[in-house]
Design a protein around this motif. Structure first.
Motif, PDB file in Angstrom:
ATOM      1  N   ALA A  35       0.979  -1.482  -0.143  1.00 22.01           N
ATOM      2  CA  ALA A  35       0.229   0.119  -0.090  1.00 22.01           C
ATOM      3  C   ALA A  35       1.104   1.053   0.137  1.00 22.01           C
ATOM      4  O   ALA A  35       0.378   2.758  -0.739  1.00 22.01           O
ATOM      5  N   ALA A  36       1.742   1.291   0.770  1.00 24.61           N
ATOM      6  CA  ALA A  36       3.395   1.880   0.832  1.00 24.61           C
ATOM      7  C   ALA A  36       3.761   2.419  -0.780  1.00 24.61           C
ATOM      8  O   ALA A  36       3.497   3.736  -1.335  1.00 24.61           O
ATOM      9  N   SER A  37       3.519   1.714  -1.382  1.00 22.50           N
ATOM     10  CA  SER A  37       4.138   1.863  -2.769  1.00 22.50           C
ATOM     11  C   SER A  37       3.502   2.156  -3.651  1.00 22.50           C
ATOM     12  O   SER A  37       3.432   3.734  -4.447  1.00 22.50           O
ATOM     13  N   VAL A  38       1.865   2.293  -3.316  1.00 22.57           N
ATOM     14  CA  VAL A  38       0.878   2.819  -4.052  1.00 22.57           C
ATOM     15  C   VAL A  38       0.664   4.759  -3.942  1.00 22.57           C
ATOM     16  O   VAL A  38       0.642   5.654  -4.207  1.00 22.57           O
ATOM     17  N   ALA A  39       1.008   4.909  -2.676  1.00 17.81           N
ATOM     18  CA  ALA A  39       0.951   6.116  -2.169  1.00 17.81           C
ATOM     19  C   ALA A  39       2.013   6.560  -2.423  1.00 17.81           C
ATOM     20  O   ALA A  39       1.677   7.820  -2.584  1.00 17.81           O
ATOM     21  N   SER A  40       3.056   6.184  -2.773  1.00 17.52           N
ATOM     22  CA  SER A  40       4.395   6.950  -2.519  1.00 17.52           C
ATOM     23  C   SER A  40       4.791   7.507  -4.441  1.00 17.52           C
ATOM     24  O   SER A  40       5.039   8.128  -4.687  1.00 17.52           O
TER      25      SER A  40
END
Length: 328
Positions: free
Chosen positions: A21-26
């Motif tokens: 999910a952090a990959s999407v956010a970043s």
């Protein structure tokens, strides 16, 4: 286009796990043009905000209420002509995503970069929720053993397709979220079949495709929110009187406090934890009135535990405050 009325919701746990999910956010900010003034360092803050929110939700007083904001039964919703936020049985993820979109547009409108980071992180989280076939379908007693665990346990960085930026058609966040959920739900049989056959590479490809779909939706809504807010330059923004900002937020070592000073002279900077206990205090010298950028922590300041804090700057009778998250 009229937008669906959104109820205020809260919660931002991850569908695939913090890293995915952090990959999407970043990567959300890749849709914004240079004129948006987005600082690349804020991408790290976006990922940290996703992780910090997940940690906070672990201690939620009502775990089931939080979990509902990350679920959506696409099949059940398809049979209901008028699903809405009150229909909590099938989940609330599309409405949680739309609420974060509204907050993002408001943050852009006020040129609040910290608020935009927080809202975009939540938007990315719920887009990831809706891209998870196991979160948008009902539990199945006949589910292939290990399918859910293998799908959620991404051990390698996701390879995501960059979101498109050309389409300027305004979309309804709720409708778009439900469409993403239906696409994801349709993929579940193929995932379980791949797991049963031991085709791990196929599962990885489908996971990346779903996360790319989450990024596409989150990116499109982020760009739409920025445009509808008047295409502001976040880099040129300064806090209003009575406001202060922490950059980046969530804060890490070397974070900066921004505020507007009424005059040259001295001011007092205090830090408080979520219980209201003062955990830091020092005097700062201001050489001129106007916008100020000072280190959040002075020389010799110790590290703070991860959590939510309040920074307060007092100069005479003017007080400016900023809420921030201390990253781990």
């Amino acid at each position: 286009m009229s937008m669906t009325v959104i109820l205020s919701l809260h919660g931002s746990a991850m569908a695939f796990g913090p890293d995915a999910a952090a990959s999407v956010a970043s990567r959300i900010s890749t849709v914004l043009p240079m004129t948006a003034g987005w600082d690349p360092s804020w991408n790290v803050a976006l990922a940290a905000a996703v992780e910090a929110s997940a940690v906070a939700e672990e201690d939620a007083a009502d775990p089931e209420a939080v979990a509902r904001t990350h679920r959506w039964d696409a099949a059940r919703a398809s049979a209901d002509a008028t699903p809405g936020p009150a229909d909590a049985v099938g989940g609330l993820a599309p409405f949680a995503l739309a609420e974060s979109y509204v907050r993002l547009e408001m943050a852009f409108s006020s040129r609040d970069a910290a608020g935009a980071i927080d809202a975009a992180a939540t938007l990315a989280t719920h887009a990831s929720d809706l891209a998870d076939p196991f979160l948008v379908t009902a539990p199945d007693p006949a589910e292939v053993d290990g399918a859910r665990a293998l799908w959620s346990d991404a051990t390698t960085p996701a390879t995501l397709a960059p979101p498109a930026t050309a389409d300027e058609t305004v979309i309804d966040p709720v409708a778009a979220a439900m469409a993403l959920a239906r696409e994801s739900a349709a993929l579940r049989p193929a995932i379980e079949d791949a797991v049963a056959r031991g085709e791990g590479a196929a599962v990885d490809r489908m996971r990346d495709e779903r996360l790319s779909a989450a990024l596409a939706l989150a990116g499109r809504l982020t760009l739409q929110a920025w445009r509808r807010a008047g295409s502001p330059d976040l880099g040129a923004a300064t806090p209003n009187p009575g406001e202060a900002w922490v950059r980046p937020n969530p804060a890490r070592a070397g974070a900066t406090l921004l505020f507007d000073a009424v005059s040259a002279g001295s001011a007092r900077l205090e830090l408080f934890d979520v219980s209201g206990r003062r955990v830091g205090e020092r005097s700062i010298t201001l050489t001129a009135p106007g916008p100020q950028r000072v280190p959040l922590d002075g020389p010799g300041s110790g590290s703070r535990p991860a959590g939510v804090y309040l920074a307060r700057v007092t100069q005479g009778d003017r007080v400016a405050t900023a809420r921030f998250i201390q990253a781990r």
